[in-house]
Design a protein around this motif. Sequence first.
Motif, short mmCIF file in Angstrom:
data_model
loop_
_atom_site.label_atom_id
_atom_site.label_comp_id
_atom_site.label_asym_id
_atom_site.label_seq_id
_atom_site.Cartn_x
_atom_site.Cartn_y
_atom_site.Cartn_z
N ARG A 108 0.82 -1.21 0.00
CA ARG A 108 0.00 0.00 0.00
C ARG A 108 0.86 1.26 0.00
O ARG A 108 0.55 2.22 -0.67
CB ARG A 108 -0.93 0.03 1.20
N ARG A 123 0.64 4.30 -2.69
CA ARG A 123 0.36 5.68 -2.29
C ARG A 123 1.41 6.65 -2.82
O ARG A 123 1.15 7.83 -2.94
CB ARG A 123 0.26 5.78 -0.78
N TYR A 172 -0.16 7.63 -6.19
CA TYR A 172 -1.50 8.20 -6.22
C TYR A 172 -1.64 9.24 -5.10
O TYR A 172 -1.12 9.06 -4.01
CB TYR A 172 -2.56 7.13 -6.02
N ALA A 230 -7.13 10.33 -4.77
CA ALA A 230 -7.29 9.25 -5.76
C ALA A 230 -7.37 7.90 -5.07
O ALA A 230 -8.16 7.03 -5.47
CB ALA A 230 -6.15 9.27 -6.76
N TYR A 231 -6.57 7.71 -4.03
CA TYR A 231 -6.60 6.46 -3.28
C TYR A 231 -7.97 6.26 -2.63
O TYR A 231 -8.55 5.18 -2.72
CB TYR A 231 -5.50 6.47 -2.21
N PHE A 254 -10.84 7.61 -3.53
CA PHE A 254 -11.83 7.40 -4.58
C PHE A 254 -11.80 5.95 -5.06
O PHE A 254 -12.85 5.33 -5.24
CB PHE A 254 -11.58 8.35 -5.76
N THR A 255 -10.60 5.41 -5.27
CA THR A 255 -10.47 4.04 -5.75
C THR A 255 -11.01 3.06 -4.73
O THR A 255 -11.77 2.14 -5.08
CB THR A 255 -8.99 3.72 -6.05
N ARG A 256 -10.64 3.21 -3.46
CA ARG A 256 -11.15 2.32 -2.41
C ARG A 256 -12.66 2.43 -2.28
O ARG A 256 -13.35 1.43 -2.09
CB ARG A 256 -10.49 2.64 -1.06
N LYS A 257 -13.20 3.64 -2.38
CA LYS A 257 -14.65 3.85 -2.30
C LYS A 257 -15.35 3.13 -3.45
O LYS A 257 -16.35 2.44 -3.24
CB LYS A 257 -14.96 5.34 -2.35
N PHE A 258 -14.81 3.25 -4.65
CA PHE A 258 -15.39 2.58 -5.82
C PHE A 258 -15.39 1.06 -5.62
O PHE A 258 -16.39 0.39 -5.89
CB PHE A 258 -14.62 2.96 -7.09
N ILE A 259 -14.27 0.52 -5.14
CA ILE A 259 -14.17 -0.93 -4.94
C ILE A 259 -15.19 -1.39 -3.89
O ILE A 259 -15.87 -2.41 -4.09
CB ILE A 259 -12.74 -1.32 -4.54
#
Length: 66
Positions: free
Chosen positions: A2, A6, A9, A13-14, A16-21
Motif C-alpha cells: 500500500r 500511495r 497516487y 485518488a486512493y 476514490f479508488t477504495r470507495k469505488f471498490i
Amino acid sequence: MRRHLRAYYSPAAYLFTRKFICEQNIANFKRLLADTNEPSLLRTLRGLLAANRRELALLQAEREWS
C-alpha cells in the motif's frame, strides 16, 4: 504494498479508488445474497457485506475530514 501504491497516487485518488471498490463489492454481495439459500454462504456473504459497508463508511468519514 500500500505504501508503494500511495507514492504514485494522491490521497484523494486512493480514497476514490477504495470507495469505488467497496461500492462494487457491496452491489455484488447483495446480488449474491439474493441468489443463494445455503446457510454457510449466506453467513459469509453477510459478513463480507458488513465489512465493506464499514470500510465505505470510514472512507466517507475520512474524505469529509480531510
